[in-house]
Design a protein around this motif. Structure first.
Motif, PDB file in Angstrom:
ATOM      1  N   VAL A   1     -15.836   3.963   2.767  1.00  0.00           N
ATOM      2  CA  VAL A   1     -15.293   2.619   2.954  1.00  0.00           C
ATOM      3  C   VAL A   1     -15.347   2.252   4.441  1.00  0.00           C
ATOM      4  CG1 VAL A   1     -13.738   2.890   0.982  1.00  0.00           C
ATOM      5  CG2 VAL A   1     -12.907   3.448   3.276  1.00  0.00           C
ATOM      6  N   ASP A   2     -15.118   0.952   4.713  1.00  0.00           N
ATOM      7  CA  ASP A   2     -15.068   0.518   6.106  1.00  0.00           C
ATOM      8  C   ASP A   2     -13.775  -0.230   6.422  1.00  0.00           C
ATOM      9  OD1 ASP A   2     -15.477  -1.771   4.673  1.00  0.00           O
ATOM     10  OD2 ASP A   2     -17.058  -2.571   5.968  1.00  0.00           O
ATOM     11  N   TYR A   3     -12.824  -0.158   5.504  1.00  0.00           N
ATOM     12  CA  TYR A   3     -11.569  -0.877   5.704  1.00  0.00           C
ATOM     13  C   TYR A   3     -10.427   0.104   5.940  1.00  0.00           C
ATOM     14  CZ  TYR A   3     -11.229   0.226   0.697  1.00  0.00           C
ATOM     15  OH  TYR A   3     -11.220   0.870  -0.517  1.00  0.00           O
ATOM     16  N   LEU A   4      -9.267  -0.459   6.297  1.00  0.00           N
ATOM     17  CA  LEU A   4      -8.080   0.329   6.582  1.00  0.00           C
ATOM     18  C   LEU A   4      -7.030   0.105   5.494  1.00  0.00           C
ATOM     19  CD1 LEU A   4      -7.703  -0.495  10.397  1.00  0.00           C
ATOM     20  CD2 LEU A   4      -8.699   1.575   9.401  1.00  0.00           C
ATOM     21  N   LEU A   5      -6.132   1.052   5.371  1.00  0.00           N
ATOM     22  CA  LEU A   5      -5.027   0.932   4.448  1.00  0.00           C
ATOM     23  C   LEU A   5      -3.741   0.565   5.186  1.00  0.00           C
ATOM     24  CD1 LEU A   5      -4.049   1.318   1.514  1.00  0.00           C
ATOM     25  CD2 LEU A   5      -3.541   3.692   2.101  1.00  0.00           C
TER      26      LEU A   5
ATOM     27  N   GLY B   1       0.533 -10.046  23.587  1.00  0.00           N
ATOM     28  CA  GLY B   1       1.248  -9.709  24.812  1.00  0.00           C
ATOM     29  C   GLY B   1       2.248  -8.579  24.686  1.00  0.00           C
ATOM     30  N   ASN B   2       2.933  -8.476  23.544  1.00  0.00           N
ATOM     31  CA  ASN B   2       3.981  -7.458  23.401  1.00  0.00           C
ATOM     32  C   ASN B   2       3.472  -6.172  22.765  1.00  0.00           C
ATOM     33  OD1 ASN B   2       6.734  -6.675  23.709  1.00  0.00           O
ATOM     34  ND2 ASN B   2       7.084  -7.023  21.523  1.00  0.00           N
ATOM     35  N   VAL B   3       2.165  -6.079  22.532  1.00  0.00           N
ATOM     36  CA  VAL B   3       1.586  -4.898  21.875  1.00  0.00           C
ATOM     37  C   VAL B   3       1.023  -3.942  22.922  1.00  0.00           C
ATOM     38  CG1 VAL B   3      -0.207  -4.063  20.309  1.00  0.00           C
ATOM     39  CG2 VAL B   3       1.092  -6.121  19.744  1.00  0.00           C
ATOM     40  N   VAL B   4       1.421  -2.679  22.827  1.00  0.00           N
ATOM     41  CA  VAL B   4       0.936  -1.652  23.751  1.00  0.00           C
ATOM     42  C   VAL B   4      -0.295  -0.949  23.188  1.00  0.00           C
ATOM     43  CG1 VAL B   4       1.528   0.502  24.936  1.00  0.00           C
ATOM     44  CG2 VAL B   4       3.272  -1.262  24.608  1.00  0.00           C
ATOM     45  N   ASN B   5      -0.216  -0.559  21.930  1.00  0.00           N
ATOM     46  CA  ASN B   5      -1.293   0.231  21.335  1.00  0.00           C
ATOM     47  C   ASN B   5      -1.202   0.111  19.811  1.00  0.00           C
ATOM     48  OD1 ASN B   5      -3.495   1.893  21.214  1.00  0.00           O
ATOM     49  ND2 ASN B   5      -2.532   3.660  22.192  1.00  0.00           N
ATOM     50  N   ASP B   6      -2.251   0.524  19.120  1.00  0.00           N
ATOM     51  CA  ASP B   6      -2.218   0.575  17.668  1.00  0.00           C
ATOM     52  C   ASP B   6      -3.278   1.527  17.159  1.00  0.00           C
ATOM     53  OD1 ASP B   6      -4.688  -0.790  17.678  1.00  0.00           O
ATOM     54  OD2 ASP B   6      -3.740  -2.738  17.492  1.00  0.00           O
ATOM     55  N   TYR B   7      -3.143   1.911  15.907  1.00  0.00           N
ATOM     56  CA  TYR B   7      -4.168   2.732  15.267  1.00  0.00           C
ATOM     57  C   TYR B   7      -4.169   2.469  13.774  1.00  0.00           C
ATOM     58  CZ  TYR B   7      -0.537   6.108  13.799  1.00  0.00           C
ATOM     59  OH  TYR B   7       0.547   6.719  13.229  1.00  0.00           O
ATOM     60  N   GLY B   8      -5.307   2.749  13.135  1.00  0.00           N
ATOM     61  CA  GLY B   8      -5.457   2.530  11.714  1.00  0.00           C
ATOM     62  C   GLY B   8      -5.480   3.830  10.941  1.00  0.00           C
ATOM     63  N   MET B   9      -5.168   3.742   9.645  1.00  0.00           N
ATOM     64  CA  MET B   9      -5.139   4.921   8.785  1.00  0.00           C
ATOM     65  C   MET B   9      -5.725   4.602   7.419  1.00  0.00           C
ATOM     66  SD  MET B   9      -1.291   6.444   9.488  1.00  0.00           S
ATOM     67  CE  MET B   9      -1.514   7.745   8.281  1.00  0.00           C
ATOM     68  N   VAL B  10      -6.311   5.609   6.816  1.00  0.00           N
ATOM     69  CA  VAL B  10      -6.679   5.586   5.403  1.00  0.00           C
ATOM     70  C   VAL B  10      -6.169   6.887   4.804  1.00  0.00           C
ATOM     71  CG1 VAL B  10      -8.720   4.116   5.666  1.00  0.00           C
ATOM     72  CG2 VAL B  10      -8.942   6.599   5.892  1.00  0.00           C
TER      73      VAL B  10
ATOM     74  N   ILE C   1      -7.704  -3.492  -1.554  1.00  0.00           N
ATOM     75  CA  ILE C   1      -7.834  -4.629  -0.640  1.00  0.00           C
ATOM     76  C   ILE C   1      -8.727  -4.196   0.512  1.00  0.00           C
ATOM     77  CG2 ILE C   1      -6.596  -6.218   0.860  1.00  0.00           C
ATOM     78  CD1 ILE C   1      -6.076  -6.635  -2.107  1.00  0.00           C
ATOM     79  N   THR C   2      -9.864  -4.863   0.666  1.00  0.00           N
ATOM     80  CA  THR C   2     -10.889  -4.404   1.614  1.00  0.00           C
ATOM     81  C   THR C   2     -10.995  -5.281   2.852  1.00  0.00           C
ATOM     82  OG1 THR C   2     -12.611  -5.712   0.505  1.00  0.00           O
ATOM     83  CG2 THR C   2     -12.224  -3.473  -0.316  1.00  0.00           C
ATOM     84  N   THR C   3     -10.032  -6.186   3.039  1.00  0.00           N
ATOM     85  CA  THR C   3     -10.143  -7.154   4.148  1.00  0.00           C
ATOM     86  C   THR C   3      -9.527  -6.668   5.456  1.00  0.00           C
ATOM     87  OG1 THR C   3      -8.121  -8.195   3.313  1.00  0.00           O
ATOM     88  CG2 THR C   3     -10.225  -9.141   2.616  1.00  0.00           C
ATOM     89  N   PHE C   4      -8.742  -5.608   5.408  1.00  0.00           N
ATOM     90  CA  PHE C   4      -8.082  -5.109   6.612  1.00  0.00           C
ATOM     91  C   PHE C   4      -9.037  -4.171   7.343  1.00  0.00           C
ATOM     92  CE2 PHE C   4      -4.240  -2.495   8.294  1.00  0.00           C
ATOM     93  CZ  PHE C   4      -4.332  -3.141   9.514  1.00  0.00           C
ATOM     94  N   LYS C   5      -9.561  -4.630   8.476  1.00  0.00           N
ATOM     95  CA  LYS C   5     -10.586  -3.884   9.210  1.00  0.00           C
ATOM     96  C   LYS C   5     -10.090  -3.504  10.613  1.00  0.00           C
ATOM     97  CE  LYS C   5     -13.622  -4.603   5.888  1.00  0.00           C
ATOM     98  NZ  LYS C   5     -14.809  -5.436   6.060  1.00  0.00           N
ATOM     99  N   GLN C   6     -10.872  -2.666  11.275  1.00  0.00           N
ATOM    100  CA  GLN C   6     -10.530  -2.245  12.627  1.00  0.00           C
ATOM    101  C   GLN C   6     -10.480  -3.434  13.579  1.00  0.00           C
ATOM    102  OE1 GLN C   6      -9.577   0.826  13.763  1.00  0.00           O
ATOM    103  NE2 GLN C   6      -9.201  -0.227  15.702  1.00  0.00           N
ATOM    104  N   ARG C   7     -11.310  -4.457  13.336  1.00  0.00           N
ATOM    105  CA  ARG C   7     -11.288  -5.618  14.219  1.00  0.00           C
ATOM    106  C   ARG C   7      -9.940  -6.344  14.179  1.00  0.00           C
ATOM    107  NH1 ARG C   7     -14.983  -7.211  10.155  1.00  0.00           N
ATOM    108  NH2 ARG C   7     -14.115  -8.769   8.693  1.00  0.00           N
ATOM    109  N   ASP C   8      -9.233  -6.234  13.047  1.00  0.00           N
ATOM    110  CA  ASP C   8      -7.895  -6.819  12.982  1.00  0.00           C
ATOM    111  C   ASP C   8      -6.962  -6.134  13.973  1.00  0.00           C
ATOM    112  OD1 ASP C   8      -8.208  -8.783  10.856  1.00  0.00           O
ATOM    113  OD2 ASP C   8      -8.418  -7.096   9.498  1.00  0.00           O
TER     114      ASP C   8
ATOM    115  N   ALA D   1       0.817  -1.210   0.000  1.00  0.00           N
ATOM    116  CA  ALA D   1       0.000   0.000   0.000  1.00  0.00           C
ATOM    117  C   ALA D   1       0.850   1.258   0.000  1.00  0.00           C
ATOM    118  CB  ALA D   1      -0.906   0.005   1.227  1.00  0.00           C
ATOM    119  N   ASP D   2       1.900   1.264   0.831  1.00  0.00           N
ATOM    120  CA  ASP D   2       2.834   2.378   0.901  1.00  0.00           C
ATOM    121  C   ASP D   2       2.121   3.716   1.071  1.00  0.00           C
ATOM    122  OD1 ASP D   2       5.287   3.567   0.979  1.00  0.00           O
ATOM    123  OD2 ASP D   2       5.387   3.832  -1.197  1.00  0.00           O
TER     124      ASP D   2
END
Length: 398
Positions: free
Chosen positions: A207-211, A85-94, A70-77, A59-60
């Motif tokens: 859209v409802d997916y993430l990039l 266990g090793n993840v502190v936080n995350d966020y999505g972007m479009v 590609i529409t399969t990457f969603k917020q639920r992912d 995607a870059d």
């Protein structure tokens, strides 16, 4: 004139290596702005029988390389990734492009939609105003944060806070302006704008997916292991059994830096190879001049040999002269290359880039060594010619 080729070649090598160190410092600072504890999850077009020749496309941040969404990457992912266990936080972007306008000024820009979690991970600060909140994000509020250049273009010297601008067909209220981030950060971040993720998805893109997903981890030493956990999790939720058919990529900061180093080292080798041509040309020039010197000093050589000078003495004398000429050219080249490197640093800093000025010690040592080597390599034939002269014939030469 004799040393000009050496000067140009050595100066080019010093300039390339100095600029390389500066560019590397710029990339380091840009990656540090994302945080050394971050991973990137991006959508990817998996290779199929129809597009195998084109391979997979990342995607870059802009999807410039692919017309396939590609529409399969969603917020639920990302919600599932956050449970690791090793993840502190995350966020999505479009991301997308639109015409932004204020009064009589309009400009085509790239906009980013990101969840409010971004601001707890992002290392960049605001010049003025505030970040949007989680409530504004989830509610699809029409608020916007401007990049520094975009704010200047739209509002000149006026305060943009609280003003309404038009992005596409929607009105947005300006709530903040970023500090300058540099030309390489975030795909031209200073000329972009930032809106809540839900706003960008629902109201601007439909859209409802993430990039892209940005993931913050606790222990950077476990970055590769965490990246593999994310891959396994994404394959499970996307029903992918063959890794070659992944519709996503997971990249660590170390992998991003390795990719950069591979590309940059290749470019450096290419530029130094071009500079080497100048060194060879300079070496040939040195050899020709030394032949002329031997011819002009034939009588002198004959006199020295008649007085007892050995072939080795004559050989050493002309080799030393050749080396001194090339080393002198190398020193001048180092000085010239350093000045040019500083000028590149000055221009980059004036453009707002975090560009360090540095002349690596190994570059100086290499330059002097190469100069001396060229002096020996291209001076040995004229020196041998001088050493082999017959003293009687040499004394007769006029």
């Amino acid at each position: 004139m004799t040393t000009l080729g050496i000067v140009i070649g050595i100066a080019t090598v010093i300039l390339v290596l100095s600029a390389g160190e500066g560019f590397r410092s710029l990339i380091d600072s840009e990656l540090a702005a994302w945080g050394t504890d971050t991973l990137f999850v991006e959508t990817r077009v998996p290779p199929t029988t129809k597009n195998r020749a084109n391979s997979a496309v990342s995607a870059d941040f802009s999807r410039a390389g692919s017309s396939i969404a590609i529409t399969t990457f969603k917020q639920r992912d990302l919600d599932n990734i956050k449970k690791l266990g090793n993840v502190v936080n995350d966020y999505g972007m479009v991301t997308g492009s639109a015409v932004v306008s204020y009064e009589n000024t309009a400009k085509n820009v790239i906009y980013f939609g990101a969840s409010a979690e971004r601001f707890s991970m992002d290392k960049h600060s605001l010049k003025s105003g505030r970040f949007y909140t989680k409530t504004e994000d989830s509610g699809g509020a029409q608020v916007v944060i401007l990049g520094s250049n975009l704010a200047d273009d739209l509002f000149m010297q006026n305060d943009p806070l609280g003003k309404l601008i038009r992005i596409g067909n929607l009105n947005f209220q300006v709530i903040g302006v970023y500090e300058p981030q540099g030309a390489l950060t975030g795909g031209g971040a200073d000329d972009s704008l930032y809106v809540p993720l839900v706003t960008a998805q629902k109201k601007m893109l439909g859209v409802d997916y993430l990039l892209v997903g940005v993931v913050q981890i606790k222990n950077t030493d476990l970055g590769d292991a965490t990246a593999e956990q994310i891959r396994q999790l994404m394959r499970s939720t996307h029903n992918i059994t063959d890794p070659a058919k992944d519709d996503f990529t997971v990249t660590t900061q170390a992998q991003a830096m390795d990719t950069f180093n591979t590309i940059f080292n290749g470019i450096t080798v290419l530029l130094i190879s071009i500079a080497a041509i100048s060194l060879v040309v300079g070496g040939v020039g040195i050899m020709n001049i030394m032949y002329v010197v031997v011819t002009e000093r034939t009588a002198e050589i004959g006199l020295k040999k008649a007085l007892g000078a050995k072939n080795a003495d004559i050989l050493g004398e002309f080799l030393i002269e050749s080396v001194l000429v090339t080393v002198l050219g190398g020193i001048i080249g180092i000085i010239l290359g350093s000045i040019l490197g500083w000028l590149v640093h000055f221009i980059a800093v004036s453009a707002g880039l975090n560009w360090a000025f540095s002349i690596p010690l190994y570059a100086i040592v290499t330059a002097v060594g190469v100069s001396g080597t060229i002096g020996i390599a291209f001076g040995v034939l004229p020196a041998l010619s001088a050493a082999r002269l017959d003293p009687i014939e040499a004394l007769r030469y006029e």
